[in-house]
Design an enzyme around this catalytic site. Structure first.
Site, PDB file in Angstrom:
ATOM      1  N   ARG A   8      -9.046   0.776   9.951  1.00  0.00           N
ATOM      2  CA  ARG A   8      -8.190  -0.261  10.141  1.00  0.00           C
ATOM      3  C   ARG A   8      -9.386  -1.272  10.710  1.00  0.00           C
ATOM      4  NH1 ARG A   8      -2.881   0.638   9.677  1.00  0.00           N
ATOM      5  NH2 ARG A   8      -1.591  -0.994  10.629  1.00  0.00           N
ATOM      6  N   ARG A  50      12.539  -2.087  11.177  1.00  0.00           N
ATOM      7  CA  ARG A  50      11.680  -1.181  11.774  1.00  0.00           C
ATOM      8  C   ARG A  50      11.278  -2.010  13.109  1.00  0.00           C
ATOM      9  NH1 ARG A  50       6.115   0.439   8.476  1.00  0.00           N
ATOM     10  NH2 ARG A  50       5.031  -0.775  10.211  1.00  0.00           N
ATOM     11  N   LYS A  75       0.821  -1.038   0.157  1.00  0.00           N
ATOM     12  CA  LYS A  75      -0.082  -0.120   0.022  1.00  0.00           C
ATOM     13  C   LYS A  75       0.756   1.416   0.140  1.00  0.00           C
ATOM     14  CE  LYS A  75      -2.181  -0.987   3.956  1.00  0.00           C
ATOM     15  NZ  LYS A  75      -1.641  -2.090   4.256  1.00  0.00           N
ATOM     16  N   ARG A 132       0.970  -8.892  13.926  1.00  0.00           N
ATOM     17  CA  ARG A 132       0.090  -7.859  13.135  1.00  0.00           C
ATOM     18  C   ARG A 132      -0.742  -8.643  12.126  1.00  0.00           C
ATOM     19  NH1 ARG A 132       4.788  -4.528  10.889  1.00  0.00           N
ATOM     20  NH2 ARG A 132       3.543  -3.372   9.858  1.00  0.00           N
ATOM     21  N   ARG A 149      12.092  -5.723   4.369  1.00  0.00           N
ATOM     22  CA  ARG A 149      12.000  -4.120   4.588  1.00  0.00           C
ATOM     23  C   ARG A 149      13.085  -3.436   5.401  1.00  0.00           C
ATOM     24  NH1 ARG A 149       5.614  -2.628   4.790  1.00  0.00           N
ATOM     25  NH2 ARG A 149       5.855  -2.702   7.272  1.00  0.00           N
TER      26      ARG A 149
HETATM   27  P1  AMP Z   1       1.423   0.647   9.541  1.00  0.00           P
HETATM   28  O1  AMP Z   1       2.382   1.296   9.234  1.00  0.00           O
HETATM   29  O2  AMP Z   1       0.279   1.108   8.986  1.00  0.00           O
HETATM   30  O3  AMP Z   1       1.819  -0.795   9.609  1.00  0.00           O
HETATM   31  O4  AMP Z   1       1.129   0.967  10.975  1.00  0.00           O
HETATM   32  C1  AMP Z   1       2.009   0.652  12.142  1.00  0.00           C
HETATM   33  C2  AMP Z   1       1.180   0.672  13.553  1.00  0.00           C
HETATM   34  O5  AMP Z   1       0.622   1.900  13.602  1.00  0.00           O
HETATM   35  C3  AMP Z   1       0.223  -0.472  13.614  1.00  0.00           C
HETATM   36  O6  AMP Z   1       0.799  -1.735  13.929  1.00  0.00           O
HETATM   37  C4  AMP Z   1      -0.547   0.393  14.830  1.00  0.00           C
HETATM   38  O7  AMP Z   1      -0.069   0.119  15.888  1.00  0.00           O
HETATM   39  C5  AMP Z   1      -0.485   1.907  14.471  1.00  0.00           C
HETATM   40  N1  AMP Z   1      -1.774   2.211  13.365  1.00  0.00           N
HETATM   41  C6  AMP Z   1      -1.474   2.705  12.390  1.00  0.00           C
HETATM   42  N2  AMP Z   1      -2.754   3.048  11.789  1.00  0.00           N
HETATM   43  C7  AMP Z   1      -3.774   2.855  12.622  1.00  0.00           C
HETATM   44  C8  AMP Z   1      -5.115   2.918  12.807  1.00  0.00           C
HETATM   45  N3  AMP Z   1      -5.932   3.257  11.766  1.00  0.00           N
HETATM   46  N4  AMP Z   1      -5.905   2.378  14.050  1.00  0.00           N
HETATM   47  C9  AMP Z   1      -5.130   2.010  15.005  1.00  0.00           C
HETATM   48  N5  AMP Z   1      -3.702   1.822  15.004  1.00  0.00           N
HETATM   49  C10 AMP Z   1      -2.897   2.248  13.690  1.00  0.00           C
END
Ligand code: AMP
Length: 216
Positions: free
Chosen positions: A89, A161, A14, A172, A128
């Site tokens: 989410r 990360r 994405k 996740r 990554r």
């Molecule tokens: P991502 O980079 O999108 O994988 O997000 C990394 C982390 O940020 C996730 O594992 C969540 O802890 C938090 N996060 C990102 N977007 C959301 C969301 N819409 N709602 C809740 N937590 C979020």
């Protein structure tokens, strides 16, 4: 303003896709993960609240993320299209977004699902690497930096990360299956879902074609 929601597992591409599409003026990429990581780094109250949830691979509270997205949309009202990456989410967040859009007169164009098998996702995430200084992203398999372990953009040493470790990635993916997967049905029922096969490399042309179809 139009909204396109990007759906897909962590590692489905994405972020890479949105960065590509957002090269067009007036189109912006809002990654809630990046927004939160920025808040954590800056030590803002939202960042302090979010840190523990993020490091363990859990979702931060809906109210916190809804406030951040609401502020962003308000401050960037002049944009023609915002690609939402990482929000909503879960179904409660989709309902919060629907309310927010209704209030602000913003149109939801579609929810675009990048469909990628789990084994491809795990392989992609384990390759990554990110730059802790400028935020540039690389992948040792598909997008390697010119010099091993060094950022092409600013020369800093690349890192994995904190939430890209194998155990956290597995968690996740479980959170995705439990909380985000139901969104696919949510948007399908409302006639808003578009599906694109995300397992290949050059995604942007496929997505541009899918979005164009919406216009025609
Ligand atoms: P991502 O980079 O999108 O994988 O997000 C990394 C982390 O940020 C996730 O594992 C969540 O802890 C938090 N996060 C990102 N977007 C959301 C969301 N819409 N709602 C809740 N937590 C979020």
């Amino acid at each position: 303003m139009n909204i396109v929601i990007l759906l897909g597992a962590p590692g489905s591409g994405k972020g890479t896709l949105a960065a590509e599409l957002a090269k067009v003026p007036g189109i912006a990429h809002l990654s809630t993960g990046d927004l939160l990581r920025g808040a954590v780094k800056a030590g803002t109250p939202a960042g302090v609240e979010a840190k523990g949830y993020m490091e363990s691979g859990n979702l931060v509270p809906d109210a916190l993320i809804a406030r951040m997205v609401g502020d962003y949309l308000e401050q960037n009202a002049k944009l023609s299209t915002v690609l939402l990456d990482g929000f909503p989410r879960n179904v409660p967040q989709a309902e919060i977004l629907a309310e927010l859009l209704q209030k602000t007169g913003v149109t939801l164009r579609c929810a675009l699902l990048l469909d990628v098998p789990d084994d491809v996702v795990v392989r992609r995430i384990s390759g990554r690497r990110v730059c802790p200084k400028c935020g540039a992203g690389f992948n040792v398999d598909t997008l390697p930096p010119k010099q091993d372990g060094i950022c092409d953009v600013c020369g800093a040493e690349l890192v994995v990360r904190k939430d890209d470790t194998p155990e956290t990635v597995r968690h996740r993916l479980e959170v995705y299956a439990g909380q985000t997967f139901p969104l696919i049905a949510y948007y399908k029922e409302r006639g808003m879902l578009r599906v694109v096969d995300g397992s290949g490399d050059a995604l942007a042309p496929k997505v541009e074609a899918a979005l164009k179809e919406l216009h025609d």
